[in-house]
Scaffold this active site. Sequence first.
Site, PDB file in Angstrom:
ATOM      1  N   CYS A 180     -18.074 -37.898 -25.616  1.00 20.29           N
ATOM      2  CA  CYS A 180     -18.577 -38.994 -24.784  1.00 20.29           C
ATOM      3  C   CYS A 180     -19.957 -38.730 -24.176  1.00 20.29           C
ATOM      4  O   CYS A 180     -20.590 -39.657 -23.684  1.00 20.29           O
ATOM      5  CB  CYS A 180     -17.575 -39.287 -23.668  1.00 20.29           C
ATOM      6  SG  CYS A 180     -15.886 -39.466 -24.257  1.00 20.29           S
ATOM      7  N   HIS A 315     -20.405 -41.662 -15.195  1.00 18.46           N
ATOM      8  CA  HIS A 315     -19.659 -41.642 -16.452  1.00 18.46           C
ATOM      9  C   HIS A 315     -18.498 -42.632 -16.327  1.00 18.46           C
ATOM     10  O   HIS A 315     -18.323 -43.489 -17.176  1.00 18.46           O
ATOM     11  CB  HIS A 315     -19.153 -40.227 -16.732  1.00 18.46           C
ATOM     12  CG  HIS A 315     -18.405 -40.106 -18.009  1.00 18.46           C
ATOM     13  ND1 HIS A 315     -18.987 -40.314 -19.238  1.00 18.46           N
ATOM     14  CD2 HIS A 315     -17.106 -39.797 -18.266  1.00 18.46           C
ATOM     15  CE1 HIS A 315     -18.091 -40.147 -20.194  1.00 18.46           C
ATOM     16  NE2 HIS A 315     -16.936 -39.833 -19.641  1.00 18.46           N
ATOM     17  N   HIS A 355     -15.980 -48.370 -22.909  1.00 17.38           N
ATOM     18  CA  HIS A 355     -16.470 -47.012 -23.142  1.00 17.38           C
ATOM     19  C   HIS A 355     -16.965 -46.899 -24.572  1.00 17.38           C
ATOM     20  O   HIS A 355     -16.177 -46.921 -25.521  1.00 17.38           O
ATOM     21  CB  HIS A 355     -15.338 -46.023 -22.868  1.00 17.38           C
ATOM     22  CG  HIS A 355     -15.725 -44.590 -22.939  1.00 17.38           C
ATOM     23  ND1 HIS A 355     -17.014 -44.173 -23.174  1.00 17.38           N
ATOM     24  CD2 HIS A 355     -14.982 -43.446 -22.810  1.00 17.38           C
ATOM     25  CE1 HIS A 355     -17.053 -42.856 -23.187  1.00 17.38           C
ATOM     26  NE2 HIS A 355     -15.825 -42.398 -22.966  1.00 17.38           N
TER      27      HIS A 355
END
Length: 618
Positions: A180, A315, A355
């Site tokens: 990620c 994040h 995401h």
Amino acid sequence: MFKKNSEPIAIVGMACRFPGADDIEAFWRLLHSGRNAVTEGVLGSGAGRVGQLFPDGKVNSACRFAGFLDRLDEFDASFFRISPVEAQRLDPQQRMMLETSWQALEDAGIDPDRLKGSRTGVYAGISNYDYRALVLDAGEPTEPAASLYSVTGTSFNTAIGRVAFALGLNGPAMALDTACSSSLVAIHQAVSGLQREEADLALAGGVHVILSAQLFEMRANAGMLSPDGRCATFDAGANGYVRGEGCGILVLKRLSEAVSDGDRIWAVIRSTAVNQDGATPGLTVPSQDAQERCIEDALLRAGLEPSDVDYVEAHGTGTEVGDPIEARATAAAYGKGREPDHPILIGSVKTNIGHLEAAAGVAGVIKAVLSIERRTIPKHLHFENPNPEVDWDRIPVRVTGDRMEWPPHSGRAPRAWVSGFGWSGTNAHVLLEGYETADRTPGDRDPNGGRGPVGSALPVAVSPAEAGTDPASLPALREEELSARVTRVLPLSGRSDEALRELAERYLDWVDEGVEETPAGNGPGDPLLADMAWTAGVGRSHFDHRAGVPFRDADVARGTAEDRRDGGEGDAAPSGDRRVRLRRTGQPVAGYGRDALRERAGGPLGARPVRRMAPGRP
């Protein structure tokens, strides 16, 4: 420990394709309006991406939510000189890397064709092999070409190397996979490469698509995905993340060179940092200490104090474990020396688009850059009840649950922090700063009305010349020898008539989206009109199918369009070679002369099976 005066890096171009937003302006509209681009599909329906991925419907219900891209199967292979056989076996991630890189360069006012042989690097995060699985499931090819394309079309390294190959770039080309945090690590590597002078220009970002039903369901069964389809970051109801697709690319350049070259500058990267969690209670469990150290390292590199940063683009996946750790790390790192009435603001773009995994970091960077440039922080969605695992009353952190103006500060530019954490433990951070010019003092709003980046005026010396004459041998004309330009020309070109019409339609869309009215008296000497003509002329590649839109001002352009409605033929270019004196100022704005453009477009475009690439609008 670190060099505090490392060269800052300018962001001179950006392009994106995110859920609900095919370009930068559409992405800002989505953010500014507080819209959620995550959609819900019907499992087992056979309709839409969800129905196609899960045709039998007997899967975890969390799989029905995602932030999908439209027209993922469309690609103009001929634009990049890719054969139909190769295009069929080309991962959509490779296709988007090509298209978005081209568009980012055009946003920077850089003709991609002029970069051949240059030390331009390509750095991108990519971590998804879904398309390779589809190619293998389709059966092993027997033809040599198809076999080769099946390998090169589905590899991480060729996804990045293909951009360098297509544009003829000789700088580093790196594919980064840290899960990620991949795209932020890619930006970090690009910044380092520019500072070490391994490259003179860099393309940096990330890409991600969702094509595997099995891997999707595994994430859901592992409890990673939100069953209600929301990234409710920092909220008490946070119960997992929602997957999303997208591609974002930045064009980076050393700040001193960007200024001297007269580039438009979206924002400045003051510093970056990367580290690793090390040993934690579990492989995917974040480390608060490691996150704090990464922030401190980047602040030290930039020579800044924690209180010098206004906003953190978190994040923020919306998980029960990750959110409290990130909130506490942010408070510990940025709370030092901060006044009670000046909390660090925090939000996450994942609440809007889901995401994006390997592309998540660059999506956060683009959001932060636009927020700095527009002096507005978009609403952080799904924040209703603060997470009780965080003592919000005792930490100097405020979630931006409502859209708000950027906090004013006298004497300095706005600053934002972008965080990214990979489930393998790799942490990455990017520190951004607004770019200020003489006509835009620190803390002021964008004088162009929030329509794009700004740059310093750059005069270009010119003189009449015969064809083939060396420009350096000609004396510059005196100012009094120059007369005001009466007419300018907006050049349009494409590799096909269809691409040419689509380019014109893009200019038309720009008018609809951004130019609500044309001030009286705008003529060809107006900086915005001049910038539009300049960028279209020298910052775009020019192809065989061409047309020109001459204009004096918006009204004249409309009148010209009415006179030529029945014809619509492009004007022949004048013979001879004459250098002209142009001035590059702030942003190019396309949008004047809508009717003249519509004549060139040949009317509204209908749906096509292939999305044609065309030089992008300014």
